[in-house]
Design a protein around this motif. Structure first.
Motif: not given
Length: 385
Positions: A24-34
């Motif tokens: 969903r997001y670029p690699h510089d984003v830490l995904p802690l959402f879904v």
């Protein structure tokens, strides 16, 4: 006997995944959402799916995939709850099951009670079924979150026809007490309403926390209730599509048996295979190890917020890997996750999506490595500095 916490996969390996969390997001984003977790599959699940691929076993789901027997045995071992396998049916996912049940127990325009802040698809699912959302928010006290039984009773007196329950609750992680569930069932029965309980987070209740499946709360709960659940949240198999619809009383069972065959046909064969392997005793040790990791992480998050995000309000959840955090005191607006995403490069779930009660809040997925959790909270804390 102590249990060794499960270790998450390395971040580089996780970024090779093609699921929503990692694309969903670029690699510089830490995904802690879904609500996806960062662990390798349980060995029994991986072995069952690998064998299916070797065999080219990719056809239609059979009439008896073993799901009902597997779930009944799992419920007995993990919850001490006796389920009649003949009263278990399956479908593609929990929200599919919920909308099909709502179509049976409500008429177009009927009101359905929800208890926000609550899982965002609840609102959409009720509308999909042709019903209308009636909000009765949870109550919060020093003892935790609880159902507003007086508010629910008032809504039922006003004509609401069903209650869509979340047990354990998403996003607060609350395992509702047997007493409150029994009282809810009594209210529903008195007013001729039904209760549909989403219990997808039930396998993730922490040891020491008493969990009561809605149907196990009382005899009246059996008469008015439906449970829709799945192994997919605990075992991270949401993309494989298999959920269970469970009843106990005669009338709810007749309603479920009257659902068209297409409800079952929506189940993915890989989902059924994974569910059977997840519910098997061979997967219990893996699940216990996962719970140990989540226990450490839920407590670590409290420490990290205290250290880096002064003003954050967080109550350690009973179950799951999702944290409901109030950031109102920081002055970052109704939807602080927008600022956090833009400036800290950390993706959290937007609080207002859970209802008006989510203003100023975020939901944080801590089903990850401690290092990822630390970095995420440190990035958020840097915005304050």
């Amino acid at each position: 006997m102590s249990v060794t916490p499960l270790e998450a996969l390395p971040i580089d390996a996780l970024r090779e995944r093609s699921s929503t969390k990692w694309r969903r997001y670029p690699h510089d984003v830490l995904p802690l959402f879904v609500a996806e977790t960062d662990f390798a599959l349980a060995p029994a699940v991986a072995a069952a799916l690998s064998r299916a691929v070797e065999l080219g076993d990719t056809g239609y789901t059979p009439p008896q995939p073993g799901v009902r027997e597997g779930y009944a045995a799992f419920a007995q071992r993990r919850f001490g709850w006796t389920v009649d396998p003949a009263k278990v049916r399956w479908t593609g996912d929990v929200m599919m099951g919920v909308v099909e049940l709502l179509r049976q127990v409500t008429a177009p325009g009927d009101r359905v009670i929800v208890t926000p802040p609550v899982y965002p698809p609840f609102f959409d699912t009720i509308e999909e079924a042709g019903a209308v959302v009636e909000r009765v928010p949870l109550l919060e006290s020093e003892k935790g979150w609880q159902l507003d039984l007086a508010g629910i009773e008032a809504a039922l007196v006003g004509g609401a026809r069903s209650i869509l329950l979340c047990n354990p609750h998403n996003p607060t992680g609350t395992a509702h007490s047997r007493e409150s569930l029994a009282a809810l069932a009594d209210l529903a029965e008195h007013h001729g309403a039904s209760v549909i309980s989403d219990e997808i987070h039930a396998p993730l209740v922490q040891p020491g926390v008493v969990f009561t499946p809605f149907l196990a709360a009382s005899e009246s709960a059996e008469r008015v209730g439906y449970i829709v659940t799945s192994a997919s949240k605990a075992f991270n198999t949401a993309g494989l599509k298999c959920a269970q619809i469970v009843t106990a009383g005669d009338r709810p069972t007749a309603v479920v048996r009257g659902l068209v065959d297409e409800v079952e046909w929506r189940t993915g064969l890989f989902g059924a295979i994974a569910a059977v392997a997840s519910f098997a005793p061979e997967s219990d040790a893996w699940l216990d190890s996962l719970l140990a990791r989540l226990d450490e992480n839920r407590r670590l998050l409290a420490d990290l917020l205290d250290e880096h995000v002064s003003g954050a309000v967080y109550r350690i959840p009973d179950a799951g890997f999702l944290a409901w955090v109030d950031l109102t005191a920081l002055g970052w607006g109704d939807n602080p996750a927008v600022k956090i995403l833009k400036e800290a490069k950390v993706a959290l779930h937007f609080g207002p999506h859970f209802g008006d009660e989510g203003r100023g809040h975020v939901r944080i997925n801590f089903g990850c490595s401690p290092d990822v959790l630390r970095e995420a909270v440190q990035r958020i804390g840097a915005l304050i500095a």
